[in-house]
Design an enzyme around this catalytic site. Structure first.
Site, mmCIF file in Angstrom:
data_model
loop_
_atom_site.group_PDB
_atom_site.id
_atom_site.type_symbol
_atom_site.label_atom_id
_atom_site.label_comp_id
_atom_site.label_asym_id
_atom_site.label_seq_id
_atom_site.Cartn_x
_atom_site.Cartn_y
_atom_site.Cartn_z
ATOM 1 N N VAL A 153 1.013 -1.027 0.010
ATOM 2 C CA VAL A 153 0.086 0.212 0.070
ATOM 3 C C VAL A 153 0.985 1.148 -0.172
ATOM 4 O O VAL A 153 1.752 1.371 0.955
ATOM 5 C CB VAL A 153 -1.025 -0.006 1.525
ATOM 6 N N HIS A 154 1.026 2.082 -1.100
ATOM 7 C CA HIS A 154 1.702 3.094 -1.122
ATOM 8 C C HIS A 154 1.103 4.428 -1.749
ATOM 9 O O HIS A 154 1.556 5.566 -1.425
ATOM 10 C CB HIS A 154 3.066 2.871 -1.727
ATOM 11 N N ARG A 155 -0.034 4.196 -2.657
ATOM 12 C CA ARG A 155 -0.438 5.317 -3.382
ATOM 13 C C ARG A 155 -0.987 6.535 -2.376
ATOM 14 O O ARG A 155 -1.813 6.066 -1.282
ATOM 15 C CB ARG A 155 -1.596 4.903 -4.481
ATOM 16 N N ARG A 190 6.738 5.798 2.838
ATOM 17 C CA ARG A 190 5.527 6.869 2.841
ATOM 18 C C ARG A 190 4.401 6.187 3.760
ATOM 19 O O ARG A 190 3.872 6.979 4.736
ATOM 20 C CB ARG A 190 5.107 7.164 1.432
ATOM 21 N N ASP A 225 -2.354 -1.630 -4.127
ATOM 22 C CA ASP A 225 -2.699 -0.512 -4.789
ATOM 23 C C ASP A 225 -1.692 0.016 -6.000
ATOM 24 O O ASP A 225 -1.693 1.025 -6.735
ATOM 25 C CB ASP A 225 -3.106 0.688 -3.946
#
Length: 375
Positions: free
Chosen positions: A210-212, A245, A285
């Site tokens: 998950v990074h967006r 992030r 994602d």
């Protein structure tokens, strides 16, 4: 002929490795007219796990320029890249600038080249999620509209460009990531060293990324995704490869990580392929991970509201779940209730996309070095 390749994020390193190999093969065949590639790393991904390890593992040549931009707000980061990339291009005076994907590095490289009247070639042109709130969507649309060669991975991406009135220079060359997977999957450590180091068995875990910004920056969405992970983890442990992030926002929002969710460091490309190939289900994602799951026949749940890789959804291999806990859990249960099956890979080329890119750059050379450097 001189080509300046601009990269800055891990998916771009992987794609660039395939094209660099194709350039090397071409030079071995025609040494009398060698192509010269100048590699520029913006530094968008800059730590060991997100950058350096990829250059070593994929045998990518050391960058000729490392701009060291680092992280920052979208506008500031892109602006700094634009300024420094322009200086490199004025010095190198290439015949082509080659950019990949949809990051700020992509847009900065394309804009800097366009303003200097240097032809831009865009790998993964024509992708559209049709969500202009995504920074990636803005980057890819703008890049496409200043590019002279648009290397499309699928027929759908060609249609997207035609719908926007872009017809010149559009080529369906196949997917460079498919080239990469075919090449590197044969080189996975047969001892499954990554799985053994994590003390996990094949098909006995869920792999997640998950990074967006739409997920990581939203307390509501990120909390819902982690709640889904906690429920999924009651059946199979969830291994989440944590982007820096995302780790920051987990701490910022005070999100409690369920006991059956393991946070692991970002994986190298070879480690990621090993983990993807042996996962029971993948939750992500990431556009690249969606495709890799499809290529390897692993069920994928995409925690986004839309995807630019609609072909994977239409094949039945990938399901869009948004950030809705109930939907994610229900689709996970559906995956567990049916046998894994390899869905034929259709529409992503034959593994020769990188070679076609090199051929097209040669065939469409505009002119000598230093086009339009007045200014």
């Amino acid at each position: 002929m001189k080509i300046v390749t601009i990269v800055g994020a891990r998916p771009q390193f992987i794609k660039a490795a395939a094209v660099s190999r194709a350039i090397e093969r071409r030079n071995e065949i025609k040494p009398e007219t060698r192509l010269r590639e100048v590699l520029v790393h913006t530094g968008q991904h800059y730590d060991q796990n997100m950058s350096d390890v990829f250059f070593k593992e994929l045998s990518i040549p050391k960058p000729d320029y490392h701009l060291g931009i680092g992280s920052g707000p979208q506008g500031k980061q892109t602006g700094r890249m634009l300024e420094t990339v322009e200086e490199v291009l004025q010095q190198e005076k290439p015949d082509w600038v080659l950019v990949y994907g949809d990051t700020n590095s992509t847009l900065a490289g394309a804009l800097a080249a366009a303003k200097l009247h240097i032809p831009v070639a865009h790998v993964e042109a024509g992708l559209r999620s049709f969500n202009r709130r995504m920074p990636e969507e803005v980057n890819r649309v703008l890049t496409d509209h200043v590019s002279s060669l648009l290397f499309c991975p699928t027929a759908v991406s060609v249609k997207n460009l035609l719908a926007e009135g872009i017809r010149e220079g559009v080529i369906d060359i196949g997917d460079v990531m498919y080239d990469c997977l075919l090449y590197y999957r044969q080189r996975i450590d047969p001892s499954l060293a990554t799985l053994r180091s994590l003390e996990i068995l094949p098909e006995q875990y869920v792999l997640a990324t998950v990074h967006r910004a739409e997920n990581a920056d939203s307390a509501e969405r990120l909390s819902a995704i982690f709640s889904a992970f906690g429920e999924i983890g009651q059946r199979l442990p969830v291994l989440l490869a944590v982007h820096p992030r995302t780790r920051q926002y987990i701490q910022k929002y005070g999100i409690v990580v369920p006991l059956n969710v393991r946070l692991i460091e970002p994986l190298s490309y070879m480690q990621m392929i090993e983990m993807e190939a042996n996962a029971r289900v993948i939750v992500t994602d990431s556009g690249g991970v969606q495709k890799e799951a499809y290529f390897m026949g692993v069920p994928c749940l995409t925690v986004r509201d839309e995807t630019e890789w609609v072909e994977t959804v239409e094949s039945g291999a990938n399901v869009l779940c948004g950030a809705q806990q109930e939907r994610i859990c229900a689709e996970f249960q559906a995956c567990m209730d049916r046998e894994k099956q390899q869905i034929p890979v259709v529409g992503f080329g034959d593994g020769q996309a990188a070679q076609r890119i090199v051929e097209a750059l040669e065939e469409n050379r505009v002119g000598g070095n230093g086009i339009g450097f007045e200014g």
